[in-house]
Structure formats: C-alpha cells, structure tokens
Design a protein around this motif. Structure first.
Motif, mmCIF file in Angstrom:
data_model
loop_
_atom_site.group_PDB
_atom_site.id
_atom_site.type_symbol
_atom_site.label_atom_id
_atom_site.label_comp_id
_atom_site.label_asym_id
_atom_site.label_seq_id
_atom_site.Cartn_x
_atom_site.Cartn_y
_atom_site.Cartn_z
ATOM 1 N N VAL A 1 -19.118 31.674 -12.008
ATOM 2 C CA VAL A 1 -19.647 31.217 -10.719
ATOM 3 C C VAL A 1 -18.574 31.284 -9.640
ATOM 4 C CG1 VAL A 1 -20.723 29.314 -9.477
ATOM 5 C CG2 VAL A 1 -21.362 29.750 -11.852
ATOM 6 N N PHE A 2 -17.360 30.865 -9.954
ATOM 7 C CA PHE A 2 -16.284 30.896 -8.966
ATOM 8 C C PHE A 2 -15.843 32.320 -8.640
ATOM 9 C CE2 PHE A 2 -15.724 26.361 -9.837
ATOM 10 C CZ PHE A 2 -15.447 25.896 -8.551
ATOM 11 N N PHE A 3 -16.273 33.297 -9.424
ATOM 12 C CA PHE A 3 -15.957 34.691 -9.122
ATOM 13 C C PHE A 3 -16.550 35.105 -7.780
ATOM 14 C CE2 PHE A 3 -16.315 39.314 -9.535
ATOM 15 C CZ PHE A 3 -15.056 39.640 -10.023
ATOM 16 N N GLY A 4 -17.595 34.411 -7.363
ATOM 17 C CA GLY A 4 -18.201 34.707 -6.072
ATOM 18 C C GLY A 4 -17.271 34.503 -4.894
ATOM 19 N N SER A 5 -16.200 33.723 -5.083
ATOM 20 C CA SER A 5 -15.253 33.493 -3.991
ATOM 21 C C SER A 5 -14.537 34.771 -3.579
ATOM 22 C CB SER A 5 -14.224 32.430 -4.393
ATOM 23 O OG SER A 5 -13.431 32.875 -5.483
ATOM 24 N N TYR A 6 -14.470 35.756 -4.484
ATOM 25 C CA TYR A 6 -13.767 36.995 -4.161
ATOM 26 C C TYR A 6 -14.517 37.813 -3.119
ATOM 27 C CZ TYR A 6 -10.366 36.099 -7.765
ATOM 28 O OH TYR A 6 -9.348 35.532 -8.503
ATOM 29 N N GLY B 1 -21.804 33.454 -2.727
ATOM 30 C CA GLY B 1 -20.711 33.948 -1.900
ATOM 31 C C GLY B 1 -21.176 34.862 -0.784
ATOM 32 N N SER B 2 -22.267 35.582 -0.989
ATOM 33 C CA SER B 2 -22.754 36.505 0.035
ATOM 34 C C SER B 2 -23.274 35.779 1.265
ATOM 35 C CB SER B 2 -23.861 37.395 -0.546
ATOM 36 O OG SER B 2 -25.016 36.626 -0.870
ATOM 37 N N TYR B 3 -23.605 34.493 1.139
ATOM 38 C CA TYR B 3 -24.099 33.720 2.274
ATOM 39 C C TYR B 3 -23.019 32.851 2.926
ATOM 40 C CZ TYR B 3 -28.797 34.917 0.661
ATOM 41 O OH TYR B 3 -29.929 35.592 0.282
ATOM 42 N N MET B 4 -21.833 32.800 2.314
ATOM 43 C CA MET B 4 -20.781 31.904 2.799
ATOM 44 C C MET B 4 -19.738 32.695 3.576
ATOM 45 S SD MET B 4 -22.047 29.176 1.551
ATOM 46 C CE MET B 4 -20.745 28.065 2.083
ATOM 47 N N MET C 1 -17.259 23.911 -1.961
ATOM 48 C CA MET C 1 -18.062 22.691 -1.891
ATOM 49 C C MET C 1 -19.450 22.919 -2.471
ATOM 50 S SD MET C 1 -18.910 20.331 1.428
ATOM 51 C CE MET C 1 -17.159 20.026 1.671
ATOM 52 N N ILE C 2 -20.069 24.046 -2.091
ATOM 53 C CA ILE C 2 -21.412 24.342 -2.587
ATOM 54 C C ILE C 2 -21.397 24.589 -4.088
ATOM 55 C CG2 ILE C 2 -23.319 25.988 -2.487
ATOM 56 C CD1 ILE C 2 -23.182 24.130 -0.091
#
Length: 260
Positions: free
Chosen positions: A82-87, A167-170, A178-179
């Motif tokens: 899930v945290f991979f989305g930060s990339y 991540g695509s919306y942030m 936070m989300i």
C-alpha cells in the motif's frame, strides 16, 4: 491478435518499468531494513509476549508465535504494497512521471510495470520472513511453499494496485500517509492476523469478511499450519476476485491521473 513484435515490445516496456522500480528499491537499503524489522518485532515481541498468556483452544498443539506467523507475512505485504503508492507522488515531484507519460507507452503498461515492481518488493521482504519462519519451527512442503508464494503475489498485486490508486489522487506525501494510515491498519487488524476469528462478535465479523487480507491470512494458515476457517480453494477464489477488482480500480484511477 497481437503479433510477436508487439508482444516483445510490450514485454520490453514492462521490463524497463519494473527494472527502474527494482533498482530504486536496491538503492534504498534502509528501506529494506526498516520494512523487515517491524514484522520481526511483532513476531518475536508480540508473539512471545502474548504467547505466554493466549490460549488457542481450537489449535492447542500450535504455539501462538506459529499461529501469528502467517499474519505477519501478510502484514509485511500490506504495509509495503500500500505504501508503494507514495512513489507516484515522488515521481510527480521530480518530473519523472511526466517524462514517462509523454513516452509512447500506455498508462495501463506504466501501471502494470509499477505494480510488478511493488510485487517484487513485497516478495523480497516476505522471503526474508519465510527464512525466519523456519527458525521458529514453521515448515513448508514444496507444494505449500509454492502456494504461499502464490498467495503473497496475489495480495501484493491487489494492495499495490490499491496504493497506486490512492497515490494517483494525492498531491502531497503527507496527505498520502494520512489517508493510507486509515487503510493499512484496518486491513491488518481486521484480517485475523493476531487472533482467531471463530469467536468474534457479529458486527466485527462483517468487517473481517470484507477485508481482502482476511482471506490471505486464512489461506496461509491453511497452507502452513493446516488450519483455517474456510477451504483453501474458497480463500484463493475470493482473493483472486479482489485482485481483479482492485487491479481494475487501480488501472482506471491511473488513467485519470494528472502527471503534474
């Protein structure tokens, strides 16, 4: 039907995208250490601490630490995937995403390449934990090992897709963290990783039923320990369904994402 050249070109693009994500992971050795340390902390501190006071009545021959092990494997996948989305956010900040978007590569291919990178990361981390499992008395048959890897890859694909969709919306890393905190902790705690699900109250049972990690934990307990609340085939079928749905959600979100 696509010809051989088109298939090779598509595979080459996926490989290039996967290789980039894999090299980023290899360069961040602290990331591997940190992501491995937390599951080990849970396994040995919580496993031994709670193990001295928790009684698994239905599985009295199994120690709590062994009961906890499949859940810790899933925990590692949940947090890393899930945290991979930060990339996505980092790639956007450094304009790497923009340069990839203007290349003659479909967004679906970019998404798939990133998902494969996230799956590889999760597989490496859980591979370390599988080696640790042997030291605490967890044994695998050759078929059981293959089935465990299959569960890990399915869960990693599903949750990496979810992380990339978020991540695509942030636009900020702080907002993403936070989300995601409201996603990863319910996924973990409601999965039954820490406790049996056969005696929980009905309202909690509803929440655990809609948690995709529940089926991966149960599948791994079926494979590794020979116990589970559902047949292995049912767990795998539901997990595959979640993987397809979250993969489609992630692809759709990625295609709608702004590169800047």
């Amino acid at each position: 039907m696509p010809n051989t050249i088109e298939i090779r070109t598509y595979c080459g693009r996926l490989y290039a995208l996967w290789l980039r994500e894999f090299k980023v992971f290899l360069r961040e050795k602290s990331r591997l250490v940190a992501s491995t340390f937390t599951p080990l902390l849970w396994l040995f501190v919580i496993g031994n601490g709670f193990g001295s006071s928790v009684s698994l009545t239905a599985t009295s021959s199994i120690e709590y630490q062994q009961f906890l092990f499949p859940g810790i494997l899933c925990m590692s996948v949940i947090f890393s995937a899930v945290f991979f989305g930060s990339y996505i956010i980092w790639d956007r900040k450094f304009d790497f995403l923009k340069s990839v978007m203007v290349a003659p590569v479909s967004r679906g291919s970019i998404f798939t390449g990133k998902v494969l990178g996230g799956m590889t990361t999760s597989l490496i981390q859980t591979g370390i934990l599988l080696a640790v499992g042997l030291a605490i008395g967890v044994h695998f048959t050759p078929l059981g090992f293959i089935e465990t890897i299959a569960v890990i890859l399915l869960l990693a694909f599903a949750l990496t897709s979810l992380g990339l969709a978020i991540g695509s919306y942030m636009s900020s890393l702080e907002g993403f963290q936070m989300i995601v905190s409201f996603v990863v902790f319910p996924l973990f705690f409601l999965s039954g990783a820490l406790f049996p699900l056969d005696k929980i109250p009905p309202w909690l049972s509803i929440l655990t039923t809609i948690d995709p990690a529940t089926y991966s934990v149960d599948a791994m307990r079926n494979i590794i320990l020979g116990i589970g609340n559902r047949p292995l085939g049912l767990d795998m079928s539901i997990l595959i369904a979640y993987t397809i749905v979250l993969g489609m959600l992630g692809t759709w979100s990625f295609k709608r994402m702004k590169a800047i």
